[in-house]
Design a protein around this motif. Structure first.
Motif, mmCIF file in Angstrom:
data_model
loop_
_atom_site.group_PDB
_atom_site.id
_atom_site.type_symbol
_atom_site.label_atom_id
_atom_site.label_comp_id
_atom_site.label_asym_id
_atom_site.label_seq_id
_atom_site.Cartn_x
_atom_site.Cartn_y
_atom_site.Cartn_z
ATOM 1 N N LEU A 1 0.742 -1.311 0.167
ATOM 2 C CA LEU A 1 0.008 -0.070 -0.054
ATOM 3 C C LEU A 1 0.667 1.253 0.337
ATOM 4 N N MET A 2 1.987 1.177 0.999
ATOM 5 C CA MET A 2 3.175 2.550 0.820
ATOM 6 C C MET A 2 3.455 2.679 -0.452
ATOM 7 N N SER A 3 3.649 1.637 -1.212
ATOM 8 C CA SER A 3 4.246 1.651 -2.416
ATOM 9 C C SER A 3 3.216 1.975 -3.723
ATOM 10 N N GLY A 4 1.939 2.362 -3.190
ATOM 11 C CA GLY A 4 0.908 2.788 -4.160
ATOM 12 C C GLY A 4 0.275 1.631 -4.985
ATOM 13 N N GLU A 5 0.461 0.369 -4.426
ATOM 14 C CA GLU A 5 0.180 -0.813 -5.262
ATOM 15 C C GLU A 5 -1.376 -0.930 -4.755
ATOM 16 N N GLN A 6 -2.247 -1.646 -5.525
ATOM 17 C CA GLN A 6 -3.674 -2.089 -5.163
ATOM 18 C C GLN A 6 -3.649 -3.592 -4.663
ATOM 19 N N LEU A 7 -3.957 -4.086 -3.564
ATOM 20 C CA LEU A 7 -4.069 -5.220 -2.817
ATOM 21 C C LEU A 7 -4.728 -6.243 -3.835
ATOM 22 N N ASP A 8 -5.851 -5.841 -4.354
ATOM 23 C CA ASP A 8 -6.376 -6.736 -5.260
ATOM 24 C C ASP A 8 -5.583 -7.221 -6.526
ATOM 25 N N ASN A 9 -4.697 -6.483 -6.859
ATOM 26 C CA ASN A 9 -3.658 -7.212 -7.950
ATOM 27 C C ASN A 9 -2.474 -8.127 -7.175
ATOM 28 N N HIS A 10 -2.669 -8.537 -5.895
ATOM 29 C CA HIS A 10 -1.692 -9.145 -5.518
ATOM 30 C C HIS A 10 -2.085 -10.459 -4.650
ATOM 31 N N ILE A 11 -3.144 -11.046 -5.258
ATOM 32 C CA ILE A 11 -3.695 -12.228 -4.661
ATOM 33 C C ILE A 11 -2.649 -13.326 -4.554
ATOM 34 N N ASP A 12 -1.841 -13.430 -5.691
ATOM 35 C CA ASP A 12 -0.828 -14.519 -5.802
ATOM 36 C C ASP A 12 0.155 -14.526 -4.470
ATOM 37 N N VAL A 13 0.698 -13.080 -4.308
ATOM 38 C CA VAL A 13 1.589 -12.956 -3.061
ATOM 39 C C VAL A 13 0.717 -13.380 -1.757
ATOM 40 N N LYS A 14 -0.318 -13.041 -1.656
ATOM 41 C CA LYS A 14 -1.072 -13.196 -0.458
ATOM 42 C C LYS A 14 -1.366 -14.692 -0.242
ATOM 43 N N ASN A 15 -1.594 -15.432 -1.403
ATOM 44 C CA ASN A 15 -1.535 -17.011 -1.101
ATOM 45 C C ASN A 15 -0.503 -17.552 -0.679
ATOM 46 N N ILE A 16 0.741 -16.900 -1.264
ATOM 47 C CA ILE A 16 2.163 -17.601 -0.779
ATOM 48 C C ILE A 16 2.380 -17.376 0.615
ATOM 49 N N LEU A 17 1.963 -15.826 0.992
ATOM 50 C CA LEU A 17 2.329 -15.587 2.426
ATOM 51 C C LEU A 17 1.193 -16.491 3.498
ATOM 52 N N VAL A 18 -0.019 -16.664 2.877
ATOM 53 C CA VAL A 18 -0.843 -17.603 3.829
ATOM 54 C C VAL A 18 -0.165 -18.907 3.877
ATOM 55 N N ASP A 19 0.295 -19.626 2.920
ATOM 56 C CA ASP A 19 0.969 -20.892 3.201
ATOM 57 C C ASP A 19 2.206 -20.657 3.993
ATOM 58 N N MET A 20 2.801 -19.689 3.836
ATOM 59 C CA MET A 20 3.896 -19.379 4.679
ATOM 60 C C MET A 20 3.524 -19.322 6.286
ATOM 61 N N GLY A 21 2.346 -18.654 6.350
ATOM 62 C CA GLY A 21 2.143 -18.424 7.784
ATOM 63 C C GLY A 21 1.346 -19.748 8.306
ATOM 64 N N ILE A 22 0.831 -20.640 7.427
ATOM 65 C CA ILE A 22 0.532 -21.838 7.982
ATOM 66 C C ILE A 22 1.759 -22.855 8.461
ATOM 67 N N TYR A 23 2.739 -22.738 7.507
ATOM 68 C CA TYR A 23 4.108 -23.560 8.118
ATOM 69 C C TYR A 23 4.669 -22.829 9.478
ATOM 70 N N PHE A 24 4.510 -21.375 9.438
ATOM 71 C CA PHE A 24 4.922 -20.764 10.694
ATOM 72 C C PHE A 24 4.273 -21.153 12.006
ATOM 73 N N GLN A 25 2.839 -21.390 11.786
ATOM 74 C CA GLN A 25 2.138 -21.776 12.908
ATOM 75 C C GLN A 25 2.330 -23.229 13.323
ATOM 76 N N VAL A 26 2.636 -24.024 12.157
ATOM 77 C CA VAL A 26 2.974 -25.554 12.377
ATOM 78 C C VAL A 26 4.337 -25.529 13.263
ATOM 79 N N GLN A 27 5.084 -24.589 13.112
ATOM 80 C CA GLN A 27 6.322 -24.638 13.899
ATOM 81 C C GLN A 27 5.893 -24.143 15.205
ATOM 82 N N ASP A 28 5.139 -23.388 15.479
ATOM 83 C CA ASP A 28 4.868 -22.929 16.729
ATOM 84 C C ASP A 28 4.327 -23.718 17.436
ATOM 85 N N ASP A 29 3.333 -24.858 16.874
ATOM 86 C CA ASP A 29 2.690 -25.875 17.493
ATOM 87 C C ASP A 29 3.894 -26.985 18.029
#
Ligand code: GPP
Ligand code: MG
Ligand code: MG
Ligand code: MG
Length: 342
Positions: free
Chosen positions: A205-233
């Motif tokens: 957002l700070m770089s002037g981007e629209q978040l709707d154009n970055h769904i692919d980035v979101k999906n990768i980050l969500v997968d990374m977040g799942i991996y992170f919580q498995v580590q937490d568990d």
């Protein structure tokens, strides 16, 4: 890096002073002192990965262009909004999970003078975020998108937290519903959006981007977040409390942890019986039996395998992304958490 962290910490002091100047605390010095102590106890004491990642990501998106003082301040402020959000979640999560320690000290609500005042402190922490945003971002074209982003991510986290909690209701405990797909649903919502997507979304957002154009980035980050919580568990049971700064409570709390899901997948009938008899009980003897079973099933080895597979998969999806700058952002994130011990 050390330098970036000290710049980041200076911004904390600025934001804190601004918040303490609020007319709400003009009446009594006690109230101002309470808030200051509460903030210092709960906001800056973690690894600060989420907050620092906003600055990191923004830098990488600018592809080497030197950041101005203002840009550093703004990216740091957004980073601190995420750390405030995290502090708010943790203060409340520790009450809900009946935890004892956090970041190497007693949980805030465990302090004799605090108790359930911590619930209101959580609300104060949460309300500081829009105040920081209003003060520093009101005139930015992406102000509304920022507010919307923080609201959306908070809703997602609270929804994940709710599913995490209602699976443990007394009298309705049922291990047979603990599957990998339920686990995935819980951790995607309770952890991945606020811990991974939010930092990069702020930088975009700070770089002037629209978040709707970055769904692919979101999906990768969500997968990374799942991996992170498995580590937490995993660390909840197998981590060293001195290193992770907290004592695990997932077994006692009957949590739908990745470990219990894997144990249920791998156990024979006799082991399953032992799991049903001992999981979700506060007595240390029951907890010890569950831990012994996890070791018998070599969950440490199963986790190590999961960890390297997840890493490979994430690298493959990152490298498929068309933008080198975005790839760098995602790789930097992954590098920070791969094989983490805390
Ligand atoms: C991590 O779960 C998830 C959170 C801290 C989100 C809490 C959300 C709220 C709306 C309060 P966890 O309980 O496994 O974390 P930890 O192991 O750090 O206690
Ligand atoms: Mg929890
Ligand atoms: Mg917890
Ligand atoms: Mg945990």
């Amino acid at each position: 890096m050390a330098d970036l962290k000290s710049t980041f910490l200076k911004v904390y002091s600025v934001l804190k002073s601004e918040l303490l100047e609020d007319p709400a605390f003009e009446w009594t010095d006690d109230s101002r002192q309470w808030v200051e102590r509460m903030l210092d106890y709960n906001v800056p004491g973690g690894k600060l990965n989420r907050g620092l990642s906003v600055i990191d990501s923004y830098k990488l998106l600018k592809e080497g262009k030197e950041l101005t003082e203002e840009e550093i301040f703004l990216a740091s402020s957004l980073g601190w909004c995420i750390e405030w959000l995290q502090a708010y979640f943790l203060v409340l999560d520790d009450i809900m999970d009946n935890s004892h320690t956090r970041r190497g000290q007693p949980c805030w609500f465990r302090l004799p003078k605090v108790g359930l005042i911590a619930a209101n402190d959580g609300i104060i922490l949460r309300n500081h975020i829009p105040r920081i945003l209003r003060k520093h971002f009101r005139n930015k074209p992406y102000y509304v998108d920022l507010l919307d982003l923080f609201n959306e991510v908070e809703f997602q986290t609270a929804s994940g937290q709710m599913i995490d909690l209602i699976t443990t209701i007394e009298g309705e405990k049922d291990l047979s519903k603990y599957t990998l797909s339920l686990h995935r649903r819980i951790v995607q919502y309770k952890t991945a959006y606020y811990s991974f997507y939010l930092s990069v979304a702020c930088a975009l957002l700070m770089s002037g981007e629209q978040l709707d154009n970055h769904i692919d980035v979101k999906n990768i980050l969500v997968d990374m977040g799942i991996y992170f919580q498995v580590q937490d568990d995993y660390l909840d049971c197998f981590g060293a409390p001195e290193t992770i700064g907290k004592i695990g409570t997932d077994i006692e709390d009957f949590k739908c942890s990745w470990l219990v899901v894997k144990a249920l997948e791998l156990c024979n009938e006799e082991q399953k019986k032992a799991l049903h008899e001992n999981y979700g009980k506060p007595d240390p003897a029951n907890v010890a039996k569950v831990k012994a079973l996890y070791k018998e099933l070599d969950l440490q080895g199963v986790f190590a395998e999961y960890e390297s597979k997840s890493y490979e998969k994430l690298v493959t999806s990152i490298e498929a992304h068309p933008s080198k700058a975005v790839q760098a952002v995602l790789k930097s994130f992954l590098g920070k958490i791969y094989k983490r011990q805390k």
